[in-house]
Every structure is written in C-alpha cells, then in structure tokens.
Design a protein around this motif. Sequence first.
Motif, short mmCIF file in Angstrom:
data_model
loop_
_atom_site.label_atom_id
_atom_site.label_comp_id
_atom_site.label_asym_id
_atom_site.label_seq_id
_atom_site.Cartn_x
_atom_site.Cartn_y
_atom_site.Cartn_z
N GLY A 720 153.86 70.69 70.79
CA GLY A 720 153.98 69.34 70.25
C GLY A 720 155.37 68.78 70.46
N VAL A 721 156.39 69.63 70.31
CA VAL A 721 157.76 69.17 70.53
C VAL A 721 157.94 68.75 72.00
CG1 VAL A 721 160.17 69.89 70.55
CG2 VAL A 721 158.70 70.52 68.64
N ILE A 722 157.42 69.57 72.93
CA ILE A 722 157.55 69.23 74.34
C ILE A 722 156.83 67.92 74.65
CG2 ILE A 722 156.99 70.00 76.67
CD1 ILE A 722 157.24 72.88 75.65
N ALA A 723 155.62 67.78 74.09
CA ALA A 723 154.87 66.54 74.33
C ALA A 723 155.57 65.34 73.70
CB ALA A 723 153.46 66.68 73.76
N ALA A 724 156.13 65.52 72.52
CA ALA A 724 156.85 64.41 71.89
C ALA A 724 158.08 64.02 72.70
CB ALA A 724 157.24 64.79 70.47
N GLY A 725 158.78 65.02 73.22
CA GLY A 725 159.93 64.71 74.07
C GLY A 725 159.52 63.97 75.33
N THR A 726 158.37 64.32 75.88
CA THR A 726 157.88 63.61 77.06
C THR A 726 157.47 62.18 76.70
OG1 THR A 726 157.10 65.70 77.97
CG2 THR A 726 156.21 63.68 78.93
N ALA A 727 156.88 62.01 75.50
CA ALA A 727 156.41 60.68 75.09
C ALA A 727 157.55 59.72 74.81
CB ALA A 727 155.53 60.80 73.85
N VAL A 728 158.78 60.21 74.73
CA VAL A 728 159.91 59.31 74.52
C VAL A 728 160.07 58.37 75.71
CG1 VAL A 728 162.42 59.24 74.23
CG2 VAL A 728 161.06 60.91 72.97
N ARG A 729 159.71 58.83 76.89
CA ARG A 729 159.81 57.99 78.07
C ARG A 729 158.80 56.85 78.00
NH1 ARG A 729 158.71 62.44 82.39
NH2 ARG A 729 158.30 60.56 83.66
N ALA A 730 159.20 55.70 78.49
CA ALA A 730 158.35 54.51 78.38
C ALA A 730 157.06 54.66 79.18
CB ALA A 730 159.12 53.27 78.85
N ASP A 731 157.11 55.39 80.29
CA ASP A 731 155.91 55.53 81.11
C ASP A 731 155.02 56.68 80.68
OD1 ASP A 731 157.86 57.34 81.77
OD2 ASP A 731 157.33 57.45 83.89
N ARG A 732 155.39 57.38 79.59
CA ARG A 732 154.60 58.51 79.10
C ARG A 732 154.27 58.35 77.62
NH1 ARG A 732 154.14 58.96 83.76
NH2 ARG A 732 154.55 60.76 85.10
N ARG A 733 154.16 57.13 77.16
CA ARG A 733 153.86 56.90 75.75
C ARG A 733 152.53 57.53 75.30
NH1 ARG A 733 158.57 55.90 74.94
NH2 ARG A 733 159.45 53.83 74.51
N PRO A 734 151.48 57.50 76.11
CA PRO A 734 150.22 58.11 75.64
C PRO A 734 150.31 59.59 75.34
CG PRO A 734 149.80 56.63 77.49
CD PRO A 734 151.29 56.78 77.38
N VAL A 735 151.34 60.28 75.85
CA VAL A 735 151.48 61.70 75.55
C VAL A 735 151.78 61.92 74.08
CG1 VAL A 735 152.69 63.82 76.26
CG2 VAL A 735 152.27 62.02 77.92
N GLY A 736 152.20 60.87 73.39
CA GLY A 736 152.46 60.99 71.96
C GLY A 736 151.21 61.39 71.18
N TYR A 737 150.04 60.94 71.60
CA TYR A 737 148.81 61.36 70.93
C TYR A 737 148.62 62.87 71.05
CZ TYR A 737 147.79 56.37 70.92
OH TYR A 737 147.84 55.02 70.71
N ALA A 738 148.90 63.41 72.23
CA ALA A 738 148.80 64.85 72.40
C ALA A 738 149.80 65.58 71.51
CB ALA A 738 149.03 65.22 73.87
N ALA A 739 150.99 65.00 71.36
CA ALA A 739 151.98 65.62 70.47
C ALA A 739 151.47 65.65 69.04
CB ALA A 739 153.30 64.86 70.56
N ALA A 740 150.87 64.55 68.57
CA ALA A 740 150.32 64.53 67.22
C ALA A 740 149.23 65.56 67.05
CB ALA A 740 149.79 63.13 66.90
N VAL A 741 148.37 65.69 68.06
CA VAL A 741 147.30 66.70 67.98
C VAL A 741 147.88 68.10 67.89
CG1 VAL A 741 145.39 67.71 69.27
CG2 VAL A 741 145.62 65.23 69.15
N PHE A 742 148.90 68.37 68.70
CA PHE A 742 149.52 69.70 68.64
C PHE A 742 150.13 69.98 67.27
CE2 PHE A 742 149.83 69.55 73.43
CZ PHE A 742 149.00 70.63 73.63
N PHE A 743 150.79 68.98 66.71
CA PHE A 743 151.40 69.18 65.38
C PHE A 743 150.34 69.42 64.31
CE2 PHE A 743 155.21 66.72 67.05
CZ PHE A 743 156.02 67.83 67.08
N VAL A 744 149.28 68.67 64.36
CA VAL A 744 148.22 68.88 63.38
C VAL A 744 147.59 70.25 63.53
CG1 VAL A 744 145.94 68.06 62.68
CG2 VAL A 744 147.77 66.43 63.09
#
Length: 901
Positions: A720-744
């Motif tokens: 989740g941390v790796i996915a959240a770090g990737t989602a910080v980029r403007a072109d990878r915003r949808p990866v934030g959903y994967a980060a949330a799933v990993f955290f949950v």
Amino acid sequence: MENAPPPAEELVILDRELGHIEARRAQLLARRAWLLSVMQQAAAPQNPFSPPAPAFGAGHAPQNPRAPRDASPRSAQNVLLTLGGILLTIAAVAFALVSWGHMGIGGRAAVLGAVTALALAAPVLLLRRGLVSTAESVAALGLALTVLDAYAVHRVAAPDTDGLAYTAISSAALAALWAAYGLGFGRLRLPLPAALITAQFPLVLWALAVGAGPLTLTWALLATAAFDVAVALWGTGRVRPLACAGAWLTGAGALLSAGAMSLAADTSSDALRPGVLLLAIAALALFAAWRTPARAPQPAAPAAGETPTRQTATPSPESGTPAPHPTAPTPHEAPAPDGHAPSPRAVAPTQHEAPSPGTGASYPDSGAPAPHGPAPSQAAGWSSHAVASSAVAGLAVLAAVGGVLRPAVPGAWAVPVYVLCAVALLAVVRAGLPRAMALGLAGSSGAVLAAGTLWALPPVAVSLLGPAAWVERPWSGAPAGVRAALSSEAPWSWTATAPLVLLTVAAVAVAAGRRPTAPGSAWRTPAACAALALAWAAAYATPAALGFGYPAAVTLYVLLTAAPLSLAVRPALTGAATAPGAPLALTALACALASAVSVSLLSLAAQTATLAVLGVLLPLFGAAAVLAKGSVTPPVAAVAAVVYATGLTGAVAASCALAPHQAALAVLAVPTAVAALAARIRGHITALPLEVAGAGAGLLAIGLAAGHAPVLALVLALCGVIAAGTAVRADRRPVGYAAAVFFVLATWVRLGASDVVTPEAYTLPVTVPALVTGVLRRRRDPAASSWTAYGPGLAATLLPSLIAAWGDQHWLRPLLLGAAALALTLTGARHRLQAPLVLGSAALALVALHELAPYVVQVVGALPRWLPPAVAGLLLLAVGATYEQRLRDARRLRETLGRMR
C-alpha cells in the motif's frame, strides 16, 4: 491565336486517323465473330464430331445444309442410348459366360466375330447420317465385345496360357486395336481414351507374369510413364489430359518404389541399380519439363489513343517456342467493302505471323493454333506442369546420388548427405535454364533442406525444454554432463550432425537472400531471419549433440543469450542497415529470450550456477533495456530485467535459508526499486512495463507471505505504501485506489491475526477513507449525489453493525449504533443529503424496533385478545378518513427527498 493547318494537310491527317479507326473496327468485328462462334459451341450440346468452328480471321465460309439429327431431345436421347448400350453389353457378357456351352466352336467364333464386326462397322454409317450419339453407343458396345472376344480366345484357343501373361498380351493388342480404330474414325470420342487406359497395363502385367522383382516392376512403371509423356506431348488434344494424369500416377509410383529401394540398400553397390532407375526417372521428368509448352500470356487491352496492335510469333527466351509479339496493323487488315466483317484476306495471317507448334496457344477443343488477339502484357509465363516435372527430376537425382553415398558414411551422417546433395543441386542451377525448370529444381532442393531441418529440430527442442524438469527438484546437485541435465531418454548418437544440418540450411538461406534478382530481394528479410534462427538453433543444440560438460554447457548457453541480445540491441552488427524494430532484430530478441529462459531453468540444478546465471542475465537485460531502441526491445528487456532481479533476490534469500514469509520482505525490495526508477524515467517507453513487472513482483511477495498472517499484513501495508507513493504522480492517480485496498487488507489481516471479532474493527477502516473520499468529491463537485459520495462508506459499517446488534444481548452496541444513526439522520436533514438521512433513519428505526420488541411482546401478551384487532380497525378507519391528506403528505415527503442530493 490559332495555328490551324492548311485544309489539305488537315484532310490528310483526318484520312489517316479514319484509316486507323476502320482497321481497328475490322479487328474487333472479326474477334467478335469468333467469340460468338465459341459461345454457340459452348451453349449447344457438346458434339465433338461436328465440324469445328472457323478460326478467328478465317472469314465466313458458305454454310452447308445441316445433316439430319436424332429426333429425340438430347438429354433423353443420351439416357436411352446409354441404357441401350449397357443392356446390350450385359446381354453379350451373359451370352459369353452362360450360353457358351450350347454352341460348337465354329458357331461361337462366328457369332462373336460377326457381332463384333457389325458393332465396330455400324458407327461409320451412323456418322455419315449425323447420328453421333448413336454411333458413340454402338462403338462402346463394339469395344466391350472386343474384350469378350479376347476372353473367348483365351478360353478356346489358349486355355493353358498363364492368365497374367495372356492379359498383358491381350491388353496390348486391344490398346493397339482401339487406337487404330479411334484414329481411323476421329469423330468418335471413346476409342482413344479407352486405348490409352488399356495401354497402362501391358508392361506391369508382363512384369508380374514373369515374376519380376521390384526393380523390374519399377522399370515397367517408368516405361509406361514414358509412353504417357509421349502421348501428352504429341498426342491429340482429347487424350492429352488423360495421358498427363496417367504419367503422373505411373511416374509417382516409379519414383516412390525406386526411392524405397534406394533407402533400403545396405551398400553402395546395392543402391547403384535403384540409382540408375532414379536417374532415368529424372531424365524423363526433365524431358517432359523441357518440352512442356509455356503458359499462354494474358492479353492486355490497348490504352486509349494507342494504335491497335497484333501478336506475331517470336521465339521465347525461356522455352524456345514462339511467343506472341505485338506488331502494328498491316494493310492486309483493311475492312471489307460492306463494312461489317473483314474478308478472308483482311484477317488471314501472313507467312511470318503463323504460330509455330509448342506455344501452347490453341483453339478450345481443337489442336489448331489460337487466333491473334490484343497485345500481351508480358512474355509467356511458365507452366505448372513444367515446374512439377522439374521438381520430380530434382528429387529423383537427389535420391539417386544420396542413396549411393549414404551407405558409405556412418548412420548419423545419412541425412547430412542428402542435405549436401541438395545444396550441390542448388549450386548447379543456373539462370540460363528456363524459369519453370529452375523453379522446380530449386523447389526440390528446398524440400530436401526443409526435411533435413525438421530432422534436426528435435535435439534443439530437447535442449530448450529439457531443463524444465529441474523446477521440481531445484539445487539437487549438478549433473556430470549436459545430456544428463536435459532429462531425455532419446539416443544422442544420431544427433551429432544435427547442428551441421542446421548450419548448412542457414548458409543456404543467407545465399538465397543475397541474390541480386528481384525474388531474392523480396525474400531477403525472411531469409536473413531464418538464417539467424537456424544458426542460433544449431549453436544451442551443439553442447547436447557433442556431450559437453555441465559448466561448459551453461557458459555456452549464457553466451548464446548475450549474442542474439546484442544483435537485437544493435542490428547494425550484422553488417546490414537494419532498423531496431525490424524483423531481424525481433528474431534475435526471441532467440535471446528462449536461451535465457532455458539456461535459467538449467541453472536450477546447482545453487552456484543459479546465482551466477541470474547475476549475469540481470545486468545483461538491464543494459539492453537502456541501450536498445525501438518500441519492442526496450520494454521486453526491461521486463526481463525485473523478472531476473526478482529471481536473483529470491535465490539469495533461499541461499540464506530464509523462510518463504521472510523472503517475501526481501522480494519487496524489487517493486520498491522499480517504483522509484519508474518515477525518474516517467514518459519513457519502458516506464509502464517496468511498473507492471514490479506489480507482479509485489504479488509474488504477497503469495510468499500468505502462510504467515502477521508478515502478510506487513507486506500488504508495504505494498500500500508503494502504491500510495506511485499515486502521488499526476499520471498515476488511479493507483491510489489500489493503495487503499492494500491498506484495508493489511488492517483486516492484522485484526484477524489478533483474533479480533468485532465487525466495526473491520468496517471502520473502510468507512472512514470512503467518507473522506466522498467529502473531497462533494467539494470538487457539489452536484454529485450523496449516494455516490457517502452511500458505500456508510453502508459498509451500518449493515454489519445492524446484523451484529440484532444478535447482541448487551446494550452498548445498540446504544452506540442508535446514537450514530440519529446523528446521521440529523446531519442528512440539516444538509439536505438523501443518503445519510435515509440510511440513518432506517438504521435508527431498526435499532429502536430491536430494543422495543421485548416490551411490545410483553404488552401484547397482557392485553385482551380482542384489543389488537380493534386497534388495527381503528387505525384503518383513521387512514381511510384522511386518505387524501395522507397522499398529499406522501407526495410532499417524496418531493422533499427528491430535492435532496
């Protein structure tokens, strides 16, 4: 300013143009008349005995009175005549077989002879009267009676003669008799084909009668094929197709029989006699190919404004036969005085225009030369029969020479001998040969080379796929040799020459691709790709074919990965101007990947080999990803580098005796590094493939940690941390959903590992992020529905809590749930939000019902039994009396809810 010519000059120009137009009109009218005659012949019932239509350009001959025809319709007439002939033939057979004993020898001979003579003589009178179909039926009966005559002669005059010998003699005599009969009455269609079919049996039956061996029988087949070739080349047009089919059948039988004897020979002297027979087959096939006329050229219509041209016969450069040649119209082609059709002189070809035999141009259903037509687009083409005959000749020569040389070499060199013979045949094929013969000979060599390649591919497949067995028993110990490492039970003695065969075919492919001719240019790229693949396959099969040791084989396989990979990165190393994404570069990349996978599996036999191979392949593919150009090689190399980085990390962890869940934490270093690298090279063609491969490494880490819940929770959280770090980029915003799933998921796994059974502990980590997301969504889009923004988050907690509250005997959960539901209801009413209001009020009502249900039951039990029906009746009366008001209240409530978001 107009520059008009003087009237006299303009009149000369007009007269010249009108002359050209009239000459062209005369040509077209003559061509139209010939085409109409051909179409009328095709539409009318087929009658080959009627006089042929006049040739194009032969003028209009005077029409003779039509001969009398059969009165019945053609279809019914043919049926009746066919049935009549069959019945007469059956009667004759029955007479010869059943009633033969009731007559003496003189009567028997007289009856059969008289009937046969009448049946053979009757068609003459019938043809004179124009009864062609009837003549055909009677002639067929006569031919059948001649067969019965031959049978009668055998039974009466030569009963002790051997059946096969007599059949051979009688079939030869019948073939000669029928051929003479057919040539004497050329308008009959049946005798000549029947004679040709019967002529196929005498030599073969004679060889069987004298008890000849396979060699003599094959010579008989070859002689029969030679007879068929002669008929196909010089016979009449009616029997040529049948003779061609017979030549192919008997020639194929002779070739197969001679080839089988050559392969079965144990010594060179034994193979010499079949070799001579094969050379004779080759000579016959080459003669047939040389004499086969070239295919007629396709005419091309003259362009607008061109002067009409006509074909004349000139020698063809390939076949030696005259080929059409366009010429200008001659004065002989002037139109007829009436203006409708040219006179015989107008269209009759001059002496230098007469087509010579062998050009292949003829009238339909006749042997006459074809008429002149429009100018051809190209020279005469080659015949498919000539190509096939040349291919048969090439195969026969290769089988003959290879069959003599094969017994003199060891068994492993048998196939290379034939391959080298095919290469030698290709070398002697010169451009001076006719194109059809050159194509056929090259095709036969190519067929032998393809067969040799197929023979040499199994060792390559074993070398590539054999190491897969080490997946089940990794690091069990390095074998002594590479053959033992391949887990194959096939004998290796016959594979020693397989690399030589592959290299030979690769060299032929290179030579074929470098031909300066147009076909060579067209095949240059496929030939180069095939040569590269075959050379790589030969090198890859060499260690197993020669029995290398395990370390040497692994080292060579790694080099066979690096060499084609360097060609894929820099195609210019081949010496040709090849683009990075060209087929040659892609072929090299495919070879490199196949080598890499195979040597990686082979290295699983020993720990040291695994670490060494993975440690070499990782920087190799990494450098290829950085240095390569194009749209295919860099992404593929980048993904391969990530795969080998993951494998190397896992191998190092396994060498340190780490448990799988511990190795999962080490493997997570790969997706971490990949995410950081992809963030630095964003926009590069390898960025997305790197991230996808890194995600695969992360999933592998999750799978490794699946057996240990605490570590699995940690791995999920880190993902989740790796996915959240990737989602910080403007072109990878949808990866934030994967980060949330990993955290949950990490939270749930951690709670499950701690034996937490409270549902709110699992639902609140989902509800809180969902509500925060909904708030941010509503701030960005105030018109968004509250059901979309808040509904999923609220339902994720309210529904499990309601289910738990209805089964909970304590008061704390219902109290807290009721308070939360009341707060949601008030919040929804205050901010006019539909989802919190509806969900909160529904949850509050269900909680209140759950809490008041015991008391309601007690009160209902204490009341008289007549009271509940009475209360229900009063309630219904009240609702009925105020029904309109209640409807208005319901409409207002619905409108109020509808105005909410």
